[in-house]
Write a protein that holds these residues in place. Structure first.
Motif, PDB file in Angstrom:
ATOM      1  N   LEU A 168      10.649 -12.696  27.134  1.00 37.00           N
ATOM      2  CA  LEU A 168       9.415 -12.657  27.899  1.00 37.00           C
ATOM      3  C   LEU A 168       8.707 -11.312  27.753  1.00 37.00           C
ATOM      4  O   LEU A 168       7.470 -11.252  27.728  1.00 37.00           O
ATOM      5  N   SER A 169       9.490 -10.255  27.650  1.00 36.92           N
ATOM      6  CA  SER A 169       8.890  -8.941  27.437  1.00 36.92           C
ATOM      7  C   SER A 169       8.171  -8.892  26.097  1.00 36.92           C
ATOM      8  O   SER A 169       7.057  -8.359  25.988  1.00 36.92           O
ATOM      9  N   ALA A 170       8.804  -9.449  25.066  1.00 39.60           N
ATOM     10  CA  ALA A 170       8.179  -9.486  23.740  1.00 39.60           C
ATOM     11  C   ALA A 170       6.911 -10.323  23.763  1.00 39.60           C
ATOM     12  O   ALA A 170       5.882  -9.947  23.178  1.00 39.60           O
ATOM     13  N   THR A 171       6.961 -11.461  24.438  1.00 44.02           N
ATOM     14  CA  THR A 171       5.800 -12.346  24.511  1.00 44.02           C
ATOM     15  C   THR A 171       4.638 -11.659  25.224  1.00 44.02           C
ATOM     16  O   THR A 171       3.491 -11.715  24.779  1.00 44.02           O
ATOM     17  N   LEU A 172       4.944 -10.989  26.341  1.00 38.90           N
ATOM     18  CA  LEU A 172       3.896 -10.286  27.070  1.00 38.90           C
ATOM     19  C   LEU A 172       3.306  -9.167  26.221  1.00 38.90           C
ATOM     20  O   LEU A 172       2.080  -8.966  26.205  1.00 38.90           O
ATOM     21  N   ALA A 173       4.168  -8.443  25.512  1.00 36.58           N
ATOM     22  CA  ALA A 173       3.670  -7.356  24.652  1.00 36.58           C
ATOM     23  C   ALA A 173       2.753  -7.907  23.565  1.00 36.58           C
ATOM     24  O   ALA A 173       1.705  -7.328  23.259  1.00 36.58           O
ATOM     25  N   ARG A 174       3.137  -9.030  22.974  1.00 35.35           N
ATOM     26  CA  ARG A 174       2.277  -9.644  21.956  1.00 35.35           C
ATOM     27  C   ARG A 174       0.932 -10.037  22.545  1.00 35.35           C
ATOM     28  O   ARG A 174      -0.120  -9.773  21.953  1.00 35.35           O
ATOM     29  N   ARG A 175       0.957 -10.650  23.704  1.00 31.43           N
ATOM     30  CA  ARG A 175      -0.289 -11.126  24.305  1.00 31.43           C
ATOM     31  C   ARG A 175      -1.206  -9.990  24.734  1.00 31.43           C
ATOM     32  O   ARG A 175      -2.427 -10.178  24.821  1.00 31.43           O
ATOM     33  N   THR A 176      -0.630  -8.828  25.008  1.00 25.31           N
ATOM     34  CA  THR A 176      -1.443  -7.684  25.408  1.00 25.31           C
ATOM     35  C   THR A 176      -1.720  -6.738  24.250  1.00 25.31           C
ATOM     36  O   THR A 176      -2.253  -5.645  24.446  1.00 25.31           O
ATOM     37  N   ARG A 181       5.882  -2.846  20.517  1.00 22.79           N
ATOM     38  CA  ARG A 181       6.803  -3.211  21.605  1.00 22.79           C
ATOM     39  C   ARG A 181       7.288  -4.637  21.422  1.00 22.79           C
ATOM     40  O   ARG A 181       8.473  -4.944  21.641  1.00 22.79           O
ATOM     41  N   ALA A 182       6.400  -5.529  21.019  1.00 27.52           N
ATOM     42  CA  ALA A 182       6.786  -6.922  20.812  1.00 27.52           C
ATOM     43  C   ALA A 182       7.867  -7.043  19.747  1.00 27.52           C
ATOM     44  O   ALA A 182       8.854  -7.770  19.925  1.00 27.52           O
ATOM     45  N   GLN A 183       7.713  -6.320  18.647  1.00 28.42           N
ATOM     46  CA  GLN A 183       8.704  -6.368  17.563  1.00 28.42           C
ATOM     47  C   GLN A 183      10.050  -5.831  18.023  1.00 28.42           C
ATOM     48  O   GLN A 183      11.102  -6.408  17.720  1.00 28.42           O
ATOM     49  N   ALA A 184      10.022  -4.736  18.770  1.00 24.03           N
ATOM     50  CA  ALA A 184      11.275  -4.144  19.250  1.00 24.03           C
ATOM     51  C   ALA A 184      11.991  -5.081  20.221  1.00 24.03           C
ATOM     52  O   ALA A 184      13.210  -5.300  20.120  1.00 24.03           O
ATOM     53  N   ASP A 185      11.240  -5.673  21.139  1.00 19.59           N
ATOM     54  CA  ASP A 185      11.864  -6.499  22.167  1.00 19.59           C
ATOM     55  C   ASP A 185      12.336  -7.842  21.626  1.00 19.59           C
ATOM     56  O   ASP A 185      13.377  -8.355  22.057  1.00 19.59           O
ATOM     57  N   ILE A 186      11.598  -8.412  20.684  1.00 18.89           N
ATOM     58  CA  ILE A 186      12.082  -9.684  20.122  1.00 18.89           C
ATOM     59  C   ILE A 186      13.335  -9.437  19.293  1.00 18.89           C
ATOM     60  O   ILE A 186      14.221 -10.303  19.203  1.00 18.89           O
ATOM     61  N   GLY A 187      13.444  -8.250  18.728  1.00 21.09           N
ATOM     62  CA  GLY A 187      14.680  -7.902  18.025  1.00 21.09           C
ATOM     63  C   GLY A 187      15.871  -7.881  18.961  1.00 21.09           C
ATOM     64  O   GLY A 187      16.965  -8.349  18.611  1.00 21.09           O
ATOM     65  N   GLU A 188      15.655  -7.349  20.173  1.00 23.27           N
ATOM     66  CA  GLU A 188      16.734  -7.338  21.170  1.00 23.27           C
ATOM     67  C   GLU A 188      17.077  -8.760  21.606  1.00 23.27           C
ATOM     68  O   GLU A 188      18.254  -9.092  21.803  1.00 23.27           O
ATOM     69  N   ALA A 189      16.066  -9.600  21.757  1.00 22.39           N
ATOM     70  CA  ALA A 189      16.315 -10.994  22.138  1.00 22.39           C
ATOM     71  C   ALA A 189      17.120 -11.713  21.057  1.00 22.39           C
ATOM     72  O   ALA A 189      18.043 -12.480  21.351  1.00 22.39           O
ATOM     73  N   MET A 190      16.795 -11.456  19.793  1.00 19.81           N
ATOM     74  CA  MET A 190      17.495 -12.112  18.694  1.00 19.81           C
ATOM     75  C   MET A 190      18.948 -11.674  18.601  1.00 19.81           C
ATOM     76  O   MET A 190      19.819 -12.461  18.228  1.00 19.81           O
ATOM     77  N   LYS A 191      19.237 -10.422  18.972  1.00 23.13           N
ATOM     78  CA  LYS A 191      20.621  -9.957  18.995  1.00 23.13           C
ATOM     79  C   LYS A 191      21.443 -10.754  20.004  1.00 23.13           C
ATOM     80  O   LYS A 191      22.614 -11.043  19.780  1.00 23.13           O
ATOM     81  N   ALA A 207       5.619 -11.979  14.009  1.00 23.45           N
ATOM     82  CA  ALA A 207       5.597 -11.639  12.584  1.00 23.45           C
ATOM     83  C   ALA A 207       4.254 -11.979  11.948  1.00 23.45           C
ATOM     84  O   ALA A 207       3.710 -11.185  11.165  1.00 23.45           O
ATOM     85  N   ILE A 208       3.709 -13.142  12.278  1.00 23.80           N
ATOM     86  CA  ILE A 208       2.447 -13.538  11.649  1.00 23.80           C
ATOM     87  C   ILE A 208       1.315 -12.616  12.066  1.00 23.80           C
ATOM     88  O   ILE A 208       0.436 -12.272  11.260  1.00 23.80           O
ATOM     89  N   LEU A 209       1.328 -12.162  13.323  1.00 31.16           N
ATOM     90  CA  LEU A 209       0.302 -11.229  13.774  1.00 31.16           C
ATOM     91  C   LEU A 209       0.478  -9.852  13.151  1.00 31.16           C
ATOM     92  O   LEU A 209      -0.485  -9.083  13.054  1.00 31.16           O
ATOM     93  N   SER A 210       1.693  -9.568  12.714  1.00 32.92           N
ATOM     94  CA  SER A 210       1.982  -8.288  12.083  1.00 32.92           C
ATOM     95  C   SER A 210       1.731  -8.326  10.578  1.00 32.92           C
ATOM     96  O   SER A 210       1.985  -7.340   9.875  1.00 32.92           O
ATOM     97  N   GLY A 211       1.297  -9.469  10.088  1.00 29.88           N
ATOM     98  CA  GLY A 211       1.006  -9.601   8.666  1.00 29.88           C
ATOM     99  C   GLY A 211       2.207  -9.916   7.810  1.00 29.88           C
ATOM    100  O   GLY A 211       2.146  -9.810   6.577  1.00 29.88           O
ATOM    101  N   ALA A 212       3.311 -10.310   8.443  1.00 33.54           N
ATOM    102  CA  ALA A 212       4.547 -10.602   7.709  1.00 33.54           C
ATOM    103  C   ALA A 212       4.716 -12.116   7.612  1.00 33.54           C
ATOM    104  O   ALA A 212       5.502 -12.720   8.352  1.00 33.54           O
ATOM    105  N   GLU A 213       3.980 -12.738   6.689  1.00 33.91           N
ATOM    106  CA  GLU A 213       3.980 -14.199   6.598  1.00 33.91           C
ATOM    107  C   GLU A 213       5.352 -14.752   6.245  1.00 33.91           C
ATOM    108  O   GLU A 213       5.783 -15.761   6.794  1.00 33.91           O
ATOM    109  N   ALA A 214       6.042 -14.106   5.324  1.00 32.81           N
ATOM    110  CA  ALA A 214       7.356 -14.604   4.908  1.00 32.81           C
ATOM    111  C   ALA A 214       8.339 -14.576   6.079  1.00 32.81           C
ATOM    112  O   ALA A 214       9.114 -15.518   6.278  1.00 32.81           O
ATOM    113  N   ALA A 215       8.295 -13.501   6.865  1.00 25.18           N
ATOM    114  CA  ALA A 215       9.188 -13.391   8.028  1.00 25.18           C
ATOM    115  C   ALA A 215       8.835 -14.440   9.069  1.00 25.18           C
ATOM    116  O   ALA A 215       9.720 -15.024   9.708  1.00 25.18           O
ATOM    117  N   ALA A 216       7.535 -14.692   9.244  1.00 27.09           N
ATOM    118  CA  ALA A 216       7.109 -15.713  10.197  1.00 27.09           C
ATOM    119  C   ALA A 216       7.607 -17.082   9.773  1.00 27.09           C
ATOM    120  O   ALA A 216       8.120 -17.863  10.586  1.00 27.09           O
TER     121      ALA A 216
END
Length: 247
Positions: A168-176, A181-191, A207-216
């Motif tokens: 949820l922290s990652a999602t909120l960071a992305r939306r704002t 912050r979104a990348q860091a927090d989603i990494g923690e969620a994935m762990k 990832a898609i918003l960060s321009g990383a299509e392959a990762a998305a």
């Protein structure tokens, strides 16, 4: 989220008689077998002066029937009754009311109930952390992203092992717009939840918003594989369809 496990704790948290505790335990057990009958039993008990435990059992019966807003009202009444009598169960009952309101989509009332749960300082540790997490969900849903961030940051301090808090922290960071912050927090969620479809979906969104299509693409594919029929899996499949074939 935590409606049912709180029921067992509440049975021993306040000044109830052993007879009332036994009747409450029977009522809770009945909610799992025949929620309609449990609701009738709780109503009879209330008429007989059952008080906090009778109202709480009614809330649990409504929750078993997925009648979330009546459940929230029943828990609210139980919490108010508990507060009037100086009953230590009040804070947890407010949490149950908040959870039911969240499930029923009434985010304003959910926030109010969770405000009441946290106001007295009776909740500590993980219980407080989960309440902050739930209140963040309510605030985010009503567009109050500033207050939601405060609650999420507190939740991350109190329940750092909960992958939902990081998600949820990652999602909120992305939306704002805070992609770092979104990348860091989603990494923690994935762990903490590497096979969770919702986590993988959000990883793809970031990832898609960060321009990383392959990762998305990789993340969304993982979401579909993990749970193809879930809302997250369906959303990931739709995102892949819109993305099209790799160039």
């Amino acid at each position: 989220m935590i409606l049912l496990y709180l029921a067992a704790e509440a049975a021993i948290a306040g000044p109830a008689s052993s007879a009332d505790e036994a009747r409450f335990a029977s009522c809770v057990a009945l909610t799992e077998k025949d929620a309609v009958q449990a609701l009738e039993a709780a109503g009879t008990w209330q008429v007989q002066g059952g008080g906090v435990l009778a109202r709480q059992c009614a809330g649990l019966a409504y929750a078993s029937l997925k009648r979330w807003l009546p459940a929230a009202t029943a828990f609210q009444q139980a919490a108010e009754d508990a507060e009037r009598h100086g009953d230590a169960r009040a804070a947890r009952l407010w949490v149950q009311a908040g959870n039911a309101a969240l499930a029923g989509g009434d985010m304003v009332k959910a926030g109010q109930y969770l405000d009441a749960a946290l106001a007295g300082g009776a909740l500590t540790g993980a219980e407080a952390g989960e309440a902050h997490l739930d209140r963040a969900r309510a605030h985010a849903a009503t567009g109050d992203t500033v207050t939601a961030r405060v609650d999420l940051d507190m939740a991350l301090k109190l329940v750092p092992a909960d992958p939902l808090a990081w998600l949820l922290s990652a999602t909120l960071a992305r939306r704002t717009g805070d992609l770092a912050r979104a990348q860091a927090d989603i990494g923690e969620a994935m762990k903490r939840a590497p096979d969770d479809a919702a986590v993988a979906l959000e990883a793809g969104n970031i990832a898609i918003l960060s321009g990383a299509e392959a990762a998305a693409r990789t993340a969304w594919t993982a979401a579909v594989k993990a749970s193809p029929d879930s809302p997250a899996g369906v959303a990931a499949a739709d995102a892949l369809k819109r993305l099209g074939e790799p160039k």
